[in-house]
Design an enzyme around this catalytic site. Sequence first.
Site, mmCIF file in Angstrom:
data_model
loop_
_atom_site.group_PDB
_atom_site.id
_atom_site.type_symbol
_atom_site.label_atom_id
_atom_site.label_comp_id
_atom_site.label_asym_id
_atom_site.label_seq_id
_atom_site.Cartn_x
_atom_site.Cartn_y
_atom_site.Cartn_z
ATOM 1 N N HIS A 20 0.869 -1.183 0.000
ATOM 2 C CA HIS A 20 0.000 0.000 0.000
ATOM 3 C C HIS A 20 0.899 1.223 0.000
ATOM 4 C CE1 HIS A 20 -3.512 -2.535 1.080
ATOM 5 N NE2 HIS A 20 -2.556 -3.280 1.627
ATOM 6 N N GLU A 201 -7.158 -12.555 5.796
ATOM 7 C CA GLU A 201 -6.109 -11.967 6.660
ATOM 8 C C GLU A 201 -6.610 -12.127 8.096
ATOM 9 O OE1 GLU A 201 -5.657 -7.687 6.306
ATOM 10 O OE2 GLU A 201 -3.723 -7.677 7.335
HETATM 11 N N1 HPA Z 1 -5.262 -5.130 5.346
HETATM 12 C C1 HPA Z 1 -6.339 -4.452 4.990
HETATM 13 N N2 HPA Z 1 -6.305 -3.200 4.600
HETATM 14 C C2 HPA Z 1 -5.121 -2.573 4.547
HETATM 15 C C3 HPA Z 1 -3.969 -3.217 4.890
HETATM 16 C C4 HPA Z 1 -4.030 -4.576 5.304
HETATM 17 O O1 HPA Z 1 -3.042 -5.242 5.645
HETATM 18 N N3 HPA Z 1 -2.974 -2.319 4.742
HETATM 19 C C5 HPA Z 1 -3.523 -1.189 4.285
HETATM 20 N N4 HPA Z 1 -4.837 -1.328 4.173
HETATM 21 ZN ZN ZN Z 2 -2.569 -5.150 2.429
#
Ligand code: HPA
Ligand code: ZN
Length: 337
Positions: A20, A201
């Site tokens: 990001h 995640e």
């Molecule tokens: N997960 C979800 N959204 C995000 C992440 C992440 O690791 N990093 C920046 N936005």
């Molecule tokens: Zn990410």
Amino acid sequence: MSEISHKWLNGLPKIELHLHIEGTLEPELLFKLAKRNSIQLPFNSVNEVKKAYQFSNLQDFLDIYYQGAEVLLHKQDFYDLTWAYLLMCKQQNVMHIEPFFDPQTHTVRGVPFETIVSGIAEALADGKGKLGITSRLIMCFLRHLSEESAIETLKSSEQFTDVIYGVGLDSAEMGNPPEKFINVFTKAKGMGYKLVAHAGEEGPASYIWSSLDVLNVQRIDHGIRAIDDPDLMLRLIESQMPLTICPLSNVKLRVFDNMASHTILDMLDLGVCVTVNSDDPSYFGGYMTENFLALYDSLELSRDQAISLINNSIDASFAEDSRKKELSNLLQTYISD
Ligand code: HPA
Ligand code: ZN
């Protein structure tokens, strides 16, 4: 044959597929931009900022990450942010990148879409011209916002399809399943965009299934929860669907208790197309080299495993075939020295 070392991992030609751009904002640049744009920060020093980077979960991190992004206002700010990341890539021999940006984080504050894209895209063009780093830019929708907002963002991107290559889905995963974004992903596919999504995640393996079957993505970002579901593991192995895994991020956000319990190398050995990436390196304690080094220090990453991880990244990238070939040749030359 060279043994694994910090020097060897740093020199290893690398490809980054999960990054990001807002997450590369180093505290020093945060202060510089805050001053330049007359924005008051809730911190008084770089050390204070670094101390604040302790997270219990994804939301904890997102709160501070969106706050940091508020210093980005002008085209030059987006350029400087991206250029600083590119210089780090050069230092670490990262040769091809596919960064994400979050337009809604900025447009809600009144920053025009064009300001964001043009600042990032100009830096990426200079990255290619001056540093030899190739790239594919990916626009992410914030999943905590509505699908209507994502569709509006997709429409804003219409004039920029020459510099935006794909779309993704990020931000708070729990309670915001892939199904919420079926229409915008269908439209994006119709516009010729490549499709990726964060899934598995913090969210369950079922979000990986629906990213594949409902959103039709070509890569899964994170995807580490797949290991809970044997049928999904089989599917990923058979299809060689890539997972862009971010080891330091996963430990910082407590997805794993520590690096020694990370499952990335188990997945690699089982034949899943896993790749190593840095996610938000300024917040999670390291860029690409540091992520590889963490696997070496805590999981005894072998030379063959490191090479397989890079080969997976080349296969999983959206680079054109001739560039993939070049990257493979560069890797071959490096490992045969
Ligand atoms: N997960 C979800 N959204 C995000 C992440 C992440 O690791 N990093 C920046 N936005
Ligand atoms: Zn990410």
